[in-house]
Design a protein around this motif. Structure first.
Motif, short mmCIF file in Angstrom:
data_model
loop_
_atom_site.label_atom_id
_atom_site.label_comp_id
_atom_site.label_asym_id
_atom_site.label_seq_id
_atom_site.Cartn_x
_atom_site.Cartn_y
_atom_site.Cartn_z
N ALA A 135 -39.75 0.40 -15.31
CA ALA A 135 -40.68 -0.53 -15.51
C ALA A 135 -40.22 -1.98 -15.70
O ALA A 135 -40.84 -2.94 -15.43
CB ALA A 135 -41.42 -0.10 -16.70
N SER A 136 -39.07 -2.07 -16.36
CA SER A 136 -38.40 -3.32 -16.45
C SER A 136 -38.01 -4.25 -15.45
O SER A 136 -37.73 -5.57 -15.33
CB SER A 136 -37.20 -3.29 -17.49
OG SER A 136 -35.97 -2.70 -16.87
N VAL A 137 -37.60 -3.23 -14.12
CA VAL A 137 -37.12 -3.97 -13.15
C VAL A 137 -38.11 -4.47 -12.13
O VAL A 137 -38.80 -3.49 -11.36
CB VAL A 137 -36.22 -3.20 -12.18
CG1 VAL A 137 -35.54 -3.79 -11.28
CG2 VAL A 137 -34.80 -2.61 -13.17
N SER A 138 -38.47 -5.65 -12.03
CA SER A 138 -39.58 -6.17 -11.39
C SER A 138 -39.50 -7.68 -11.03
O SER A 138 -38.59 -8.52 -11.81
CB SER A 138 -41.07 -5.96 -12.49
OG SER A 138 -41.16 -6.93 -13.22
N LEU A 139 -40.18 -7.90 -10.06
CA LEU A 139 -40.04 -9.47 -9.63
C LEU A 139 -40.81 -10.50 -10.59
O LEU A 139 -40.34 -11.60 -10.86
CB LEU A 139 -40.80 -9.42 -8.24
CG LEU A 139 -40.17 -8.69 -7.03
CD1 LEU A 139 -40.86 -8.89 -5.94
CD2 LEU A 139 -38.67 -9.30 -6.75
N THR B 33 -42.27 1.31 -9.33
CA THR B 33 -42.20 1.92 -10.27
C THR B 33 -42.45 1.14 -11.51
O THR B 33 -42.73 1.80 -12.75
CB THR B 33 -40.36 2.27 -10.61
OG1 THR B 33 -39.83 0.77 -10.41
CG2 THR B 33 -39.74 2.72 -9.55
N THR B 34 -42.84 -0.06 -11.57
CA THR B 34 -43.48 -0.83 -12.42
C THR B 34 -45.11 -0.80 -12.60
O THR B 34 -45.62 -0.39 -13.44
CB THR B 34 -43.07 -2.36 -12.30
OG1 THR B 34 -41.78 -2.41 -12.55
CG2 THR B 34 -43.70 -3.15 -13.73
N THR B 35 -45.69 -1.07 -11.16
CA THR B 35 -47.04 -1.13 -11.02
C THR B 35 -47.72 0.19 -11.35
O THR B 35 -48.96 0.20 -11.75
CB THR B 35 -47.23 -1.76 -9.77
OG1 THR B 35 -46.47 -2.84 -9.52
CG2 THR B 35 -48.62 -2.05 -9.66
N LEU C 77 -33.38 -3.77 -22.68
CA LEU C 77 -32.23 -4.18 -21.95
C LEU C 77 -32.28 -4.57 -20.39
O LEU C 77 -31.67 -5.62 -19.86
CB LEU C 77 -31.35 -3.18 -22.06
CG LEU C 77 -30.60 -2.74 -23.49
CD1 LEU C 77 -29.76 -1.57 -23.54
CD2 LEU C 77 -29.77 -3.86 -23.99
N GLY C 78 -33.10 -3.77 -19.79
CA GLY C 78 -33.56 -4.06 -18.26
C GLY C 78 -34.11 -5.15 -18.28
O GLY C 78 -33.90 -6.10 -17.16
N PHE D 117 -34.48 -11.12 -16.69
CA PHE D 117 -34.65 -12.62 -17.11
C PHE D 117 -33.53 -13.24 -16.75
O PHE D 117 -33.56 -14.66 -16.47
CB PHE D 117 -34.82 -12.65 -18.75
CG PHE D 117 -36.46 -12.68 -18.93
CD1 PHE D 117 -36.82 -13.63 -19.40
CD2 PHE D 117 -37.17 -11.52 -18.55
CE1 PHE D 117 -38.17 -13.36 -19.82
CE2 PHE D 117 -38.59 -11.19 -18.91
CZ PHE D 117 -39.10 -12.68 -19.45
N ALA D 118 -32.30 -12.71 -17.03
CA ALA D 118 -31.02 -13.36 -16.71
C ALA D 118 -30.59 -13.58 -15.47
O ALA D 118 -30.31 -14.50 -14.97
CB ALA D 118 -29.77 -12.53 -17.35
#
Length: 419
Positions: free
Chosen positions: A43-47, A286-288, A242-243, A248-249
């Motif tokens: 979920a955290s890995v998203s555009l 995986t996020t949406t 963390l993800g 963001f980084a």
């Protein structure tokens, strides 16, 4: 009613929206702690998270990272606590809201959650399709919206209970691909990407809080399936945080080192078009799917006859159509609107349930808590003009929590006096 005294709660069946009295039972729960971690890393890995990171450019690398970390530390605490409420009770996110607002009082938030999740579904599909269309133009924006929409429907059809292995493979792939992206971004040598306007440190912290805050009305739909409530809640909050910090980084690094706010453009220039397609499509799905599926669960909390899975499929289809036909690219103000609705709600729920041990789920409405929420909503909107170093969400939630605690203690004293 005091929950700890009665040891009886209501567990929602997400597929039917029904209720049955149960204790804090985990026998029928499907998600082991590692599986929850994989779901929330995905979920955290998203555009959207990466793009939000580019907004921190005016602060530079050091201050930008500090604001991101502080904001996510606040978000982690809220995420873990609200996740634990559902993990402890077995209630979905919006069904848990009934504990503090009553059966009908919670409808306000269920409807708001469905609307915001339809919006997020459209935003995520649109951002993923736009990036994919840049990398593979032959399919086109509409074509990629359709492809991503179909994959989201497949993910929903598989279901959280049956997708642990698929999510594990997807998360490993995303982890490896994210390392490739990070290496590409932070070794680039280009002029910094220009920011449109200045950004104060407090506003940056608030922006970092806003993204995890947007997940608070969703996370309980998945942690309620945790076999180990406390461990599952902590690992979900940890892997997401963390993800998200990592994403963001990457966004900040894109602006400062790669000289662009467009991930697809950076990957294409580096000759990583295949990597880009995999990241864009896999991260979007995986996020949406969490957004679309939770919209169905929230709708089933409105009326028990509504079937969560099919409603989730419907939301995915509507989101894909909206992404293809409507301009849904700007979501910064959308994040703040979500915060103003759900931050006071979460503050009241955590205080009323975890601290005071109240349960209003069998009552039609908890009017005092609804009044407190409305005051919190107004305070949040007013506080957006503040420039507090820790953002405005934290002070607003503390104020609402203290007011809820005070009102709750007064009501208990009055009941004892009358009794």
């Amino acid at each position: 009613m005091n929950i700890t005294a009665t040891h009886a709660v209501v567990q929602a069946d997400a597929s039917r929206g029904e209720f049955a009295p149960v204790g804090e039972c985990t026998e029928k729960r499907a998600l082991a702690t590692p599986a929850l971690g994989l779901v929330w890393f995905g979920a955290s890995v998203s555009l959207a998270e990466i793009l939000t990171g580019t907004f921190f450019t005016p602060l530079g690398l050091t201050d930008g990272l500090q604001a991101i970390l502080i904001g996510h530390a606040i978000g982690f605490c809220l995420f873990a606590l609200i996740a634990y409420v559902s993990a402890k009770t077995g209630l979905g996110a919006m069904d848990a809201v009934k504990l503090s607002f009553g059966r009908y009082g919670s409808l306000v938030f269920s409807v708001a959650n469905v609307v915001q999740l339809v919006g997020w579904t459209a935003i995520m599909v649109a951002s993923g399709a736009a990036a994919a269309a840049f990398l593979v133009p032959v399919v086109g924006m509409v074509g990629w919206c359709a492809v991503i929409g179909v994959l989201i429907v497949v993910w929903i059809a598989i279901g959280v209970r049956n997708m642990s292995r698929i999510q594990a493979v997807a998360s490993v792939c995303l982890f490896v691909l994210t390392i490739v992206i990070s290496t590409t971004v932070f070794t680039a040598d280009a002029a910094p990407f220009g920011a449109d306007e200045a950004l104060s440190f407090g506003a940056a912290v608030e922006l970092a809080v806003a993204m995890p805050l947007s997940w608070l009305p969703v996370v309980g739909d998945y942690t309620r399936e945790a076999k180990k409530p406390l461990a599952g809640s902590l690992i979900a909050a940890t892997t997401y945080s963390l993800g998200s910090v990592w994403m963001f980084a990457i966004g900040l690094g894109m602006a400062l080192f790669a000289g662009s706010g467009d991930l697809a453009e950076i990957l294409s220039s580096a000759g990583l078009g295949i990597v880009g397609i995999l990241v864009v499509v896999l991260s979007t799905v995986t996020t949406t799917f969490l957004d679309a599926q939770s919209a169905g669960v929230s709708a089933s909390a409105i009326h028990s006859s509504l079937l969560a899975k099919w409603l989730g499929v419907g939301v995915a289809v509507v989101g894909a159509f909206a992404a293809a036909l409507a301009p849904v690219g700007d979501f910064e103000n959308f994040l703040y609107l979500i915060g103003s609705v759900f931050a006071p709600m979460v503050a009241i729920l955590l205080t009323d349930y975890l601290l005071l041990g109240n349960d209003s789920s069998r009552n039609p409405v908890n009017a005092p808590n609804l009044v407190l929420w409305l005051a919190g909503f107004v305070l949040y909107r007013f506080s957006m003009s503040w420039d507090f170093v820790l953002g405005n969400t934290l002070p607003v939630m503390i104020a609402v929590a203290l007011a809820t605690l005070l009102v709750g203690l007064i009501r208990k004293c009055m009941r004892r006096t009358i009794g």
